[in-house]
Design an enzyme around this catalytic site. Sequence first.
Site, PDB file in Angstrom:
ATOM      1  N   ASP A 103    -144.539 -65.907  24.522  1.00  0.00           N
ATOM      2  CA  ASP A 103    -145.866 -65.641  25.092  1.00  0.00           C
ATOM      3  C   ASP A 103    -146.837 -66.733  24.681  1.00  0.00           C
ATOM      4  O   ASP A 103    -146.662 -67.381  23.641  1.00  0.00           O
ATOM      5  CB  ASP A 103    -146.449 -64.330  24.548  1.00  0.00           C
TER       6      ASP A 103
HETATM    7  N1  URA Z   1    -141.630 -60.587  22.137  1.00  0.00           N
HETATM    8  C1  URA Z   1    -142.917 -60.664  22.522  1.00  0.00           C
HETATM    9  O1  URA Z   1    -143.596 -59.663  22.669  1.00  0.00           O
HETATM   10  N2  URA Z   1    -143.424 -61.887  22.728  1.00  0.00           N
HETATM   11  C2  URA Z   1    -142.727 -63.034  22.544  1.00  0.00           C
HETATM   12  O2  URA Z   1    -143.265 -64.134  22.749  1.00  0.00           O
HETATM   13  C3  URA Z   1    -141.399 -62.917  22.160  1.00  0.00           C
HETATM   14  C4  URA Z   1    -140.863 -61.681  21.944  1.00  0.00           C
END
Ligand code: URA
Length: 237
Positions: A103
């Site tokens: 993310d």
């Molecule tokens: N889980 C999440 O919520 N975000 C990420 O970037 C990776 C795993």
Amino acid sequence: MRLDKFFSNTGILSRSQCAKECRAGNVTCDGETVRDPSCNIDPDKNVIAYKGDIISYSEYVYIMMNKPLGYVCSNDEPGELLVFDLLDERYRRPDLFTVGRLDKNTTGLILITNDGKSAHNALSPKRHVEKKYEFTLADPLSEEDRASLEKGAVLADGYVTKPCKIEMKTDRDGIVILSEGKYHQIRRMFASVSNKVVLLKRTEFGGISLDNSLKPGEYRLLTDEETGSFINAKRSI
Ligand code: URA
């Protein structure tokens, strides 16, 4: 293969840099100076050297980056900062992509490659490749919630996550090891017990650990051993 493509594939020179270095007389093929970057060479037969150093050819590039906050794992997203913007000119190549995504607000280990087959294998749900993350939560996590999330969380869309491992260091900080990778999985898992992830950093992917000497935004090529772990990514739990 064109000489400039050979150089850009190795990550040593971009196509435009190759043209410049050819003009400067810094590139040889079988010991002869090559001035034309578009000439055809055979990486298996010809010996190519740059400034006297023989270049060993590899079709694939494997990069580990310490992804900083605020960057997106996409090749093209208008108005966003892209992890690819952090790469040097020689790695600004349309064939490179991130192995899965983190993310925008997640930091840490992201792999970048042009090896589609190995990336596909490493991400395949059948392989159960482990990924390790450090997290900080807004609220303390009870032992009951920790244990139930380990067994499987029911996400808002009804999906039940596979068993995972969660170890707490304090009542709000811990590590989670997942063997699957659903969209926003960790944030949604903790949301399912009415908590919120405030910091999330990936530190391992399939036996490859984030190099602690890489500051946010820095990257390096994988070592041969790390490349081997990636190419042969196996089921681990
Ligand atoms: N889980 C999440 O919520 N975000 C990420 O970037 C990776 C795993």
